[in-house]
Design a protein around this motif. Structure first.
Motif, mmCIF file in Angstrom:
data_model
loop_
_atom_site.group_PDB
_atom_site.id
_atom_site.type_symbol
_atom_site.label_atom_id
_atom_site.label_comp_id
_atom_site.label_asym_id
_atom_site.label_seq_id
_atom_site.Cartn_x
_atom_site.Cartn_y
_atom_site.Cartn_z
ATOM 1 N N ILE A 1 0.746 -8.359 -3.410
ATOM 2 C CA ILE A 1 -0.717 -8.246 -3.375
ATOM 3 C C ILE A 1 -1.120 -6.840 -2.921
ATOM 4 O O ILE A 1 -2.073 -6.254 -3.440
ATOM 5 C CB ILE A 1 -1.317 -9.324 -2.446
ATOM 6 C CG1 ILE A 1 -1.110 -10.715 -3.053
ATOM 7 C CG2 ILE A 1 -2.800 -9.074 -2.202
ATOM 8 C CD1 ILE A 1 -1.458 -11.860 -2.135
ATOM 9 N N GLY A 2 -0.383 -6.285 -1.980
ATOM 10 C CA GLY A 2 -0.697 -4.955 -1.459
ATOM 11 C C GLY A 2 -0.562 -3.840 -2.482
ATOM 12 O O GLY A 2 -1.196 -2.789 -2.340
ATOM 13 N N THR A 3 0.230 -4.062 -3.517
ATOM 14 C CA THR A 3 0.364 -3.021 -4.546
ATOM 15 C C THR A 3 -0.911 -2.850 -5.357
ATOM 16 O O THR A 3 -1.029 -1.894 -6.113
ATOM 17 C CB THR A 3 1.538 -3.317 -5.506
ATOM 18 O OG1 THR A 3 1.309 -4.561 -6.158
ATOM 19 C CG2 THR A 3 2.859 -3.323 -4.788
ATOM 20 N N ALA A 4 -1.875 -3.759 -5.182
ATOM 21 C CA ALA A 4 -3.165 -3.614 -5.874
ATOM 22 C C ALA A 4 -3.958 -2.426 -5.346
ATOM 23 O O ALA A 4 -4.963 -2.042 -5.947
ATOM 24 C CB ALA A 4 -3.975 -4.898 -5.737
ATOM 25 N N HIS B 1 6.761 -0.277 -8.357
ATOM 26 C CA HIS B 1 5.987 -0.508 -7.142
ATOM 27 C C HIS B 1 6.282 -1.867 -6.519
ATOM 28 O O HIS B 1 6.385 -1.981 -5.296
ATOM 29 C CB HIS B 1 4.493 -0.368 -7.420
ATOM 30 C CG HIS B 1 4.066 1.053 -7.551
ATOM 31 N ND1 HIS B 1 2.801 1.420 -7.930
ATOM 32 C CD2 HIS B 1 4.732 2.225 -7.364
ATOM 33 C CE1 HIS B 1 2.712 2.733 -7.961
ATOM 34 N NE2 HIS B 1 3.876 3.235 -7.634
ATOM 35 N N PHE B 2 6.421 -2.918 -7.338
ATOM 36 C CA PHE B 2 6.735 -4.250 -6.790
ATOM 37 C C PHE B 2 8.098 -4.243 -6.104
ATOM 38 O O PHE B 2 8.264 -4.827 -5.029
ATOM 39 C CB PHE B 2 6.731 -5.328 -7.881
ATOM 40 C CG PHE B 2 5.366 -5.683 -8.366
ATOM 41 C CD1 PHE B 2 4.373 -6.078 -7.486
ATOM 42 C CD2 PHE B 2 5.061 -5.640 -9.716
ATOM 43 C CE1 PHE B 2 3.111 -6.420 -7.929
ATOM 44 C CE2 PHE B 2 3.803 -5.979 -10.170
ATOM 45 C CZ PHE B 2 2.820 -6.366 -9.274
ATOM 46 N N VAL B 3 9.073 -3.591 -6.719
ATOM 47 C CA VAL B 3 10.429 -3.553 -6.160
ATOM 48 C C VAL B 3 10.443 -2.762 -4.855
ATOM 49 O O VAL B 3 11.040 -3.203 -3.850
ATOM 50 C CB VAL B 3 11.411 -2.943 -7.191
ATOM 51 C CG1 VAL B 3 12.796 -2.799 -6.604
ATOM 52 C CG2 VAL B 3 11.442 -3.770 -8.460
ATOM 53 N N ILE B 4 9.781 -1.604 -4.845
ATOM 54 C CA ILE B 4 9.720 -0.782 -3.629
ATOM 55 C C ILE B 4 8.998 -1.544 -2.525
ATOM 56 O O ILE B 4 9.445 -1.573 -1.370
ATOM 57 C CB ILE B 4 9.028 0.565 -3.922
ATOM 58 C CG1 ILE B 4 9.872 1.396 -4.897
ATOM 59 C CG2 ILE B 4 8.765 1.347 -2.633
ATOM 60 C CD1 ILE B 4 9.157 2.595 -5.479
ATOM 61 N N ALA C 1 0.836 -1.203 0.000
ATOM 62 C CA ALA C 1 0.000 0.000 0.000
ATOM 63 C C ALA C 1 0.871 1.253 0.000
ATOM 64 O O ALA C 1 0.594 2.210 -0.730
ATOM 65 C CB ALA C 1 -0.927 -0.011 1.214
ATOM 66 N N PHE C 2 1.947 1.236 0.811
ATOM 67 C CA PHE C 2 2.867 2.376 0.832
ATOM 68 C C PHE C 2 3.488 2.597 -0.547
ATOM 69 O O PHE C 2 3.539 3.723 -1.040
ATOM 70 C CB PHE C 2 3.970 2.140 1.860
ATOM 71 C CG PHE C 2 5.084 3.144 1.775
ATOM 72 C CD1 PHE C 2 4.930 4.405 2.315
ATOM 73 C CD2 PHE C 2 6.269 2.830 1.132
ATOM 74 C CE1 PHE C 2 5.945 5.346 2.222
ATOM 75 C CE2 PHE C 2 7.286 3.765 1.035
ATOM 76 C CZ PHE C 2 7.130 5.023 1.578
ATOM 77 N N ALA C 3 3.934 1.519 -1.185
ATOM 78 C CA ALA C 3 4.578 1.643 -2.501
ATOM 79 C C ALA C 3 3.618 2.181 -3.550
ATOM 80 O O ALA C 3 4.038 2.874 -4.481
ATOM 81 C CB ALA C 3 5.125 0.286 -2.933
ATOM 82 N N SER C 4 2.326 1.895 -3.411
ATOM 83 C CA SER C 4 1.338 2.373 -4.380
ATOM 84 C C SER C 4 1.218 3.890 -4.376
ATOM 85 O O SER C 4 0.747 4.473 -5.352
ATOM 86 C CB SER C 4 -0.025 1.758 -4.095
ATOM 87 O OG SER C 4 0.011 0.379 -4.296
#
Length: 196
Positions: A85-88, A65-68, A54-57
């Motif tokens: 999953i949280g990047t969704a 975003h996946f890497v962060i 969520a933070f990376a998003s």
């Protein structure tokens, strides 16, 4: 192939599906939630991973975003799959709001209420010419600064909600499996008593 489409999707159908899924965003959200709940990890690890995603998003670095999320999850002891999953949280429906909020908050933090040095610009032209240096000061820098407090706040909210949900789900699952094992043991002892 067993589950192939009868008619291959053309270019416009693929673009439409990328922006707006065939089923719905709600169905996709439920799938991601169930996938996160079923991970084999501690509630803290799953919640920390979701919070990292969520933070990376909220960061403006769209391709990373996946890497962060993975890096933040690794630092705070989160699950890497949960971070993906949280990047969704960042999706075509939420990105306009996230980007607008991070830009405005970043401008407020950096320049005050109404920055006088930033005027209207042709963003499309700057993106087409890839003039990063001209985009950094008026857009990217404020978005990076604004993404930090908003991303941390979103991460904390997702952490609390996810940890509570995962702990409840895992406890319910533990009870269900224990009850199933108890029934199986009773059935086996009953079968042995009948045979003996």
């Amino acid at each position: 192939m067993l589950f192939r489409r009868r008619k291959n999707a053309d270019f416009w159908e693929r673009v439409r599906t990328l922006v707006w899924p065939r089923r719905s965003f709600w169905r996709s959200a439920r799938y991601f939630a169930k996938r996160a709940l079923r991970l084999r990890a501690t509630p803290h690890a799953i919640a920390a991973g979701i919070a990292a995603g969520a933070f990376a998003s909220f960061t403006p670095f769209l391709g990373f975003h996946f890497v962060i999320a993975a890096a933040v999850a690794w630092v705070i002891g989160g699950n890497l799959v949960a971070s993906a999953i949280g990047t969704a949280v960042g999706n075509p429906l939420t990105f306009p709001f996230i980007w607008g909020a991070t830009l405005e908050l970043g401008k407020l933090i950096l320049y005050g209420r109404h920055p006088s040095s930033i005027g209207p610009m042709d963003i499309g032209h700057l993106l087409w010419k890839l003039e990063f240096s001209k985009l950094w000061e008026p857009f990217i820098k404020p978005m990076v600064v604004g993404s930090l407090p908003l991303g941390i706040a979103a991460g904390l909210i997702f952490y609390v909600l996810t940890r509570w949900t995962v702990a409840a789900f895992q406890e319910q699952r533990r009870r269900r499996l224990a009850e199933r094992a108890r029934r199986r043991a009773l059935a086996q002892s009953g079968a042995k008593a009948m045979a003996g």
